[in-house]
Design a protein around this motif. Structure first.
Motif, PDB file in Angstrom:
ATOM      1  N   LYS A 161      71.091  30.791   6.525  1.00 52.70           N
ATOM      2  CA  LYS A 161      71.759  32.084   6.672  1.00 52.70           C
ATOM      3  C   LYS A 161      73.189  31.883   7.170  1.00 52.70           C
ATOM      4  O   LYS A 161      73.416  31.297   8.221  1.00 52.70           O
ATOM      5  N   ASP A 162      74.157  32.379   6.391  1.00 56.69           N
ATOM      6  CA  ASP A 162      75.557  32.190   6.774  1.00 56.69           C
ATOM      7  C   ASP A 162      76.339  33.499   6.864  1.00 56.69           C
ATOM      8  O   ASP A 162      77.535  33.498   7.103  1.00 56.69           O
ATOM      9  N   SER A 163      75.626  34.622   6.641  1.00 56.78           N
ATOM     10  CA  SER A 163      76.277  35.929   6.757  1.00 56.78           C
ATOM     11  C   SER A 163      75.203  36.996   6.935  1.00 56.78           C
ATOM     12  O   SER A 163      74.017  36.733   6.753  1.00 56.78           O
ATOM     13  N   GLU A 185      70.942  38.953  -0.423  1.00 53.56           N
ATOM     14  CA  GLU A 185      71.226  38.166  -1.625  1.00 53.56           C
ATOM     15  C   GLU A 185      70.079  37.219  -1.934  1.00 53.56           C
ATOM     16  O   GLU A 185      69.680  37.061  -3.090  1.00 53.56           O
ATOM     17  N   TYR A 186      69.566  36.586  -0.898  1.00 52.66           N
ATOM     18  CA  TYR A 186      68.477  35.621  -1.046  1.00 52.66           C
ATOM     19  C   TYR A 186      67.245  36.293  -1.652  1.00 52.66           C
ATOM     20  O   TYR A 186      66.679  35.812  -2.634  1.00 52.66           O
ATOM     21  N   TRP A 245      73.370  37.555   3.668  1.00 51.13           N
ATOM     22  CA  TRP A 245      72.634  36.417   3.119  1.00 51.13           C
ATOM     23  C   TRP A 245      71.205  36.778   2.745  1.00 51.13           C
ATOM     24  O   TRP A 245      70.760  36.478   1.643  1.00 51.13           O
TER      25      TRP A 245
END
Length: 156
Positions: free
Chosen positions: A59-61, A67-68, A64
Motif C-alpha cells: 500500500k503506497d496511497s 485500485e487493487y 491503493w
C-alpha cells in the motif's frame, strides 16, 4: 482441478476467523490456486480462478486498496482475502459495495492468522481433489477395459 469456494469456505471459516463481507452469490465459483499478491503491477501473473490474498504491505496511497480490489475483480480471480490489522485496518464500505455489484467474494482474516496455514490448507485440498479425480478416472477406465479385475478398483 478446481474446487468450489463455498465448500472450502464453510469448512475453514472458523479455523481462520474468516469473514465474508460480500459476494455470497459468488461462492459457487471454482478456484484452482491460492496466490499472495502484494504489488498491484503484477496482476498480469494471475491466470484466473485463483483466490488472491493481500496483507496490504504494498500500500503506497489512500487509493491503493481501491485500485487493487478493482484489478483483482477484473483479473478473473475467484475471490479476495484481505489480511486486516497491520497494513489494512478497515475495508471501505464503497469497496464492499463494488464487490457486491460484481458478485465477487470478499473476505477478511485477522492479522494473527498465519497466511501460510490458509495457503497450505487450500492447496492441499486442491491436490487431494486432483488425486481423487485421477483415481476415479483410472478406476472407471479399469472397470470398462478390464472388467475381469473388478476387485482391483481403487477409489482411495
Amino acid at each position: 482441478m478446481a474446487i468450489k469456494l463455498r465448500t472450502v469456505y464453510y469448512a475453514t471459516k472458523e479455523k481462520y476467523e474468516m469473514k465474508l463481507l460480500t459476494g455470497n452469490s459468488g461462492l459457487d465459483r471454482l478456484f484452482s490456486w491460492v496466490h499472495i499478491l502484494e504489488n498491484i503491477d503484477t496482476m498480469d501473473y494471475l491466470h484466473g480462478n485463483e483466490i488472491v490474498i493481500t496483507t496490504g504491505i504494498g500500500k503506497d496511497s489512500d487509493q491503493w486498496l481501491e485500485e487493487y480490489v478493482k484489478k483483482v475483480v477484473n483479473s478473473s480471480a475467484t475471490a479476495l482475502i484481505i489480511n486486516t490489522g497491520k497494513f489494512i485496518n478497515q475495508i471501505p464500505p464503497d469497496l464492499i459495495k463494488y464487490c457486491q455489484t460484481k458478485n465477487f467474494p470478499l473476505f477478511t482474516v485477522p492479522w494473527r492468522i498465519h497466511l501460510i496455514d490458509i495457503i497450505r490448507d487450500y492447496c492441499n485440498r486442491i491436490f487431494l481433489s486432483e488425486q481423487f479425480a485421477f483415481s476415479l478416472t483410472e478406476s472407471i477406465k479399469n472397470a470398462i477395459f478390464h472388467p475381469e479385475n473388478q476387485r482391483n478398483l481403487n477409489l482411495n
